[in-house]
Design an enzyme around this catalytic site. Structure first.
Site, mmCIF file in Angstrom:
data_model
loop_
_atom_site.group_PDB
_atom_site.id
_atom_site.type_symbol
_atom_site.label_atom_id
_atom_site.label_comp_id
_atom_site.label_asym_id
_atom_site.label_seq_id
_atom_site.Cartn_x
_atom_site.Cartn_y
_atom_site.Cartn_z
ATOM 1 N N ASP A 1 -14.740 52.956 -5.376
ATOM 2 C CA ASP A 1 -13.800 52.858 -4.254
ATOM 3 C C ASP A 1 -13.790 51.431 -3.708
ATOM 4 O O ASP A 1 -12.738 50.906 -3.323
ATOM 5 C CB ASP A 1 -14.211 53.845 -3.150
ATOM 6 C CG ASP A 1 -13.048 54.285 -2.284
ATOM 7 O OD1 ASP A 1 -11.995 53.629 -2.315
ATOM 8 O OD2 ASP A 1 -13.197 55.286 -1.554
ATOM 9 N N CYS B 1 -8.079 51.657 -0.501
ATOM 10 C CA CYS B 1 -7.355 52.411 -1.522
ATOM 11 C C CYS B 1 -6.102 51.622 -1.861
ATOM 12 O O CYS B 1 -5.341 51.254 -0.961
ATOM 13 C CB CYS B 1 -6.986 53.813 -1.035
ATOM 14 S SG CYS B 1 -6.004 54.703 -2.250
ATOM 15 N N HIS C 1 -13.318 56.360 5.635
ATOM 16 C CA HIS C 1 -13.023 54.929 5.669
ATOM 17 C C HIS C 1 -13.111 54.480 7.129
ATOM 18 O O HIS C 1 -13.058 55.295 8.042
ATOM 19 C CB HIS C 1 -11.655 54.658 5.031
ATOM 20 C CG HIS C 1 -11.697 54.783 3.527
ATOM 21 N ND1 HIS C 1 -11.827 53.703 2.699
ATOM 22 C CD2 HIS C 1 -11.660 55.865 2.716
ATOM 23 C CE1 HIS C 1 -11.859 54.113 1.431
ATOM 24 N NE2 HIS C 1 -11.765 55.432 1.416
HETATM 25 P P1 HMG Z 1 1.751 57.946 -15.129
HETATM 26 O O1 HMG Z 1 2.387 56.628 -15.310
HETATM 27 O O2 HMG Z 1 2.535 59.043 -14.496
HETATM 28 O O3 HMG Z 1 1.063 58.469 -16.488
HETATM 29 O O4 HMG Z 1 0.439 57.718 -14.241
HETATM 30 P P2 HMG Z 1 1.670 58.900 -17.877
HETATM 31 O O5 HMG Z 1 0.905 60.101 -18.299
HETATM 32 O O6 HMG Z 1 3.159 58.969 -17.796
HETATM 33 O O7 HMG Z 1 1.275 57.668 -18.827
HETATM 34 C C1 HMG Z 1 1.823 56.373 -18.633
HETATM 35 C C2 HMG Z 1 0.972 55.355 -19.354
HETATM 36 O O8 HMG Z 1 -0.344 55.330 -18.771
HETATM 37 C C3 HMG Z 1 0.743 55.659 -20.829
HETATM 38 O O9 HMG Z 1 0.602 54.397 -21.485
HETATM 39 C C4 HMG Z 1 -0.575 56.345 -20.865
HETATM 40 O O10 HMG Z 1 -1.242 56.205 -22.097
HETATM 41 C C5 HMG Z 1 -1.320 55.621 -19.757
HETATM 42 P P3 HMG Z 1 1.832 53.728 -22.308
HETATM 43 O O11 HMG Z 1 2.240 54.760 -23.312
HETATM 44 O O12 HMG Z 1 2.897 53.456 -21.276
HETATM 45 O O13 HMG Z 1 1.223 52.486 -22.870
HETATM 46 N N1 HMG Z 1 -2.361 56.462 -19.156
HETATM 47 C C6 HMG Z 1 -3.672 56.151 -19.096
HETATM 48 N N2 HMG Z 1 -4.359 55.087 -19.532
HETATM 49 C C7 HMG Z 1 -5.706 55.079 -19.325
HETATM 50 N N3 HMG Z 1 -6.351 56.079 -18.694
HETATM 51 C C8 HMG Z 1 -5.701 57.163 -18.261
HETATM 52 C C9 HMG Z 1 -4.299 57.222 -18.456
HETATM 53 N N4 HMG Z 1 -3.370 58.140 -18.143
HETATM 54 C C10 HMG Z 1 -2.194 57.674 -18.586
HETATM 55 N N5 HMG Z 1 -6.354 58.142 -17.641
HETATM 56 C C11 HMG Z 1 -1.805 58.310 -13.662
HETATM 57 C C12 HMG Z 1 -0.382 58.800 -13.878
HETATM 58 C C13 HMG Z 1 -2.553 59.444 -13.000
HETATM 59 C C14 HMG Z 1 -2.412 57.935 -14.991
HETATM 60 C C15 HMG Z 1 -1.747 57.050 -12.737
HETATM 61 O O14 HMG Z 1 -0.991 57.367 -11.609
HETATM 62 C C16 HMG Z 1 -3.112 56.591 -12.297
HETATM 63 O O15 HMG Z 1 -3.911 56.151 -13.094
HETATM 64 N N6 HMG Z 1 -3.384 56.686 -10.982
HETATM 65 C C17 HMG Z 1 -4.705 56.329 -10.455
HETATM 66 C C18 HMG Z 1 -4.579 55.850 -9.061
HETATM 67 C C19 HMG Z 1 -5.940 55.549 -8.521
HETATM 68 O O16 HMG Z 1 -6.895 55.293 -9.241
HETATM 69 N N7 HMG Z 1 -6.054 55.549 -7.167
HETATM 70 C C20 HMG Z 1 -7.302 55.257 -6.506
HETATM 71 C C21 HMG Z 1 -8.296 56.366 -6.624
HETATM 72 S S1 HMG Z 1 -8.031 57.680 -5.463
HETATM 73 C C22 HMG Z 1 -8.775 57.092 -3.992
HETATM 74 O O17 HMG Z 1 -9.167 55.956 -3.903
HETATM 75 C C23 HMG Z 1 -9.003 58.065 -2.861
HETATM 76 C C24 HMG Z 1 -10.473 58.493 -2.748
HETATM 77 O O18 HMG Z 1 -11.328 57.386 -2.549
HETATM 78 C C25 HMG Z 1 -10.622 59.471 -1.564
HETATM 79 C C26 HMG Z 1 -9.980 58.953 -0.266
HETATM 80 O O19 HMG Z 1 -10.379 57.883 0.212
HETATM 81 O O20 HMG Z 1 -9.075 59.632 0.191
HETATM 82 C C27 HMG Z 1 -10.939 59.227 -4.007
HETATM 83 MG MG MG Z 2 -11.704 56.440 -0.640
#
Ligand code: HMG
Ligand code: MG
Length: 302
Positions: free
Chosen positions: A14, A238, A207
């Site tokens: 995070d 985030c 946070h």
């Molecule tokens: P998308 O674009 O809808 O995914 O993203 P897709 O399935 O359509 O795939 C698009 C492209 O991404 C493809 O590649 C996939 O291969 C690739 P391309 O064919 O275009 O070359 N792809 C991936 N590559 C590597 N690893 C993967 C993966 N999945 C697809 N797992 C997706 C959807 C969920 C992947 C995207 O939105 C994403 O990665 N989001 C992550 C956001 C994130 O990390 N946010 C921060 C964490 S949450 C947080 O901080 C809150 C928390 O702390 C609690 C709080 O504080 O509230 C936990």
């Molecule tokens: Mg968080």
């Protein structure tokens, strides 16, 4: 026996996901190693998310492969979908977390799908994790407030938390994603959520944008929550919640619980040294009030 709480260190995930400077994998591994040596037993190491969405976590496989695991320490990672799960398994991950939101708009911005669709993505993950004996944590973001929708009703949080629990999450972490929550809101939220998830399966993830995080942790502790997420030096935020500051600093929670004679298993002096060191890497002073107050750290713990 003394009372205990479990601190989940989320700085390497995070924290680092929201830093403009992308640390080299070697430095991330050094951070994880030092946190383990300070006594943290759960260290969220990275996220198997899309590198296009969060470039700071693009080296997830290198980080997991490079871990020098300390016995008794868990190194969970975030996975958003089966692709992330499979990559995590291939790298040698043994614990994972899925992340949902109590707000539709945040779900769309963060993982590009609705809340319902996110559960569709999680279903095969839960099944594969069960088959492999991999514990799954579930996050609920926007447990108090959403940057796009405003205040979130406690019942909406309870509904998503309950779904994650029923689906097989061993623990549900309730995220005050943008750090606006106050103790009264935390209490109202926990009253609702504790009707769908047993208290012993809940964690608080606060946070600190408005400086309320320590008070919120204390309130959640009084309510019966015993697991808290925190980030060394208060690193973090985030990427899909602009303006939100980092997690509550781990050392501030250790100080809080030391003062209540509640065990954390963490050596405060060593942790402060880690906080000073990682803050220097980013060229700023630690967000932690405790580390600021302790001041100069003796070289033997640096
Ligand atoms: P998308 O674009 O809808 O995914 O993203 P897709 O399935 O359509 O795939 C698009 C492209 O991404 C493809 O590649 C996939 O291969 C690739 P391309 O064919 O275009 O070359 N792809 C991936 N590559 C590597 N690893 C993967 C993966 N999945 C697809 N797992 C997706 C959807 C969920 C992947 C995207 O939105 C994403 O990665 N989001 C992550 C956001 C994130 O990390 N946010 C921060 C964490 S949450 C947080 O901080 C809150 C928390 O702390 C609690 C709080 O504080 O509230 C936990
Ligand atoms: Mg968080």
């Amino acid at each position: 026996m003394a009372e205990r709480v479990r601190l989940v260190e989320v700085g390497p995930r995070d924290g680092l996901q929201n830093e403009a400077r992308v640390l080299p994998s070697s430095l991330k591994l050094e951070l994880i190693r030092r946190l383990g040596e300070a006594g943290l037993t759960t260290i969220e190491a990275t996220a198997f998310v899309s590198p296009a969405w969060v470039p700071q976590m693009a080296d997830h496989a290198e980080v997991i492969r490079g871990l020098r695991r300390i016995p008794g320490v868990a190194y969970p990672v975030l996975v958003p979908n089966m692709q992330g799960f499979e990559r995590a398994m291939a790298a040698g991950v043994r614990e994972i977390a899925v992340f949902a939101a109590a707000s539709e708009s945040f779900s769309q911005r963060n993982i590009n799908c609705s809340i319902d669709d996110s559960f569709g993505r999680f279903r095969p993950i839960f099944q594969a994790a069960r088959e492999r004996g991999i514990p799954v944590r579930g996050y609920v973001s926007c447990a108090i407030h959403c940057p796009y929708e405003g205040v979130i009703a406690p019942d909406a949080v309870a509904a998503v938390a309950g779904r994650l629990f029923e689906a097989g999450c061993a623990e549900i972490s309730l995220g005050d994603t943008i750090g606006t929550g106050t103790p009264a809101q935390v209490q109202a939220m926990l009253s609702a959520v504790s009707r769908t998830v047993p208290l012993e399966s809940l964690a608080g993830h606060f946070h600190d944008t408005y400086g309320m995080a320590v008070a919120n942790v204390h309130t959640a502790y009084q309510f019966g929550v015993r697991t808290f997420d925190a980030s060394v030096a208060g690193l973090g935020g985030c990427p899909y919640a602009s303006g939100a500051s980092g997690n509550v600093a781990t050392e501030d929670l250790v100080y809080l619980f030391n003062g209540m004679e509640i065990e954390t298993g963490v050596d405060l002096e060593r942790l402060v040294a880690v906080s000073v060191w990682i803050s220097r890497e980013f060229g700023r002073s630690p967000a932690s009030r405790v580390t600021q107050a302790v001041g100069v750290v003796p070289p033997d713990v640096a």
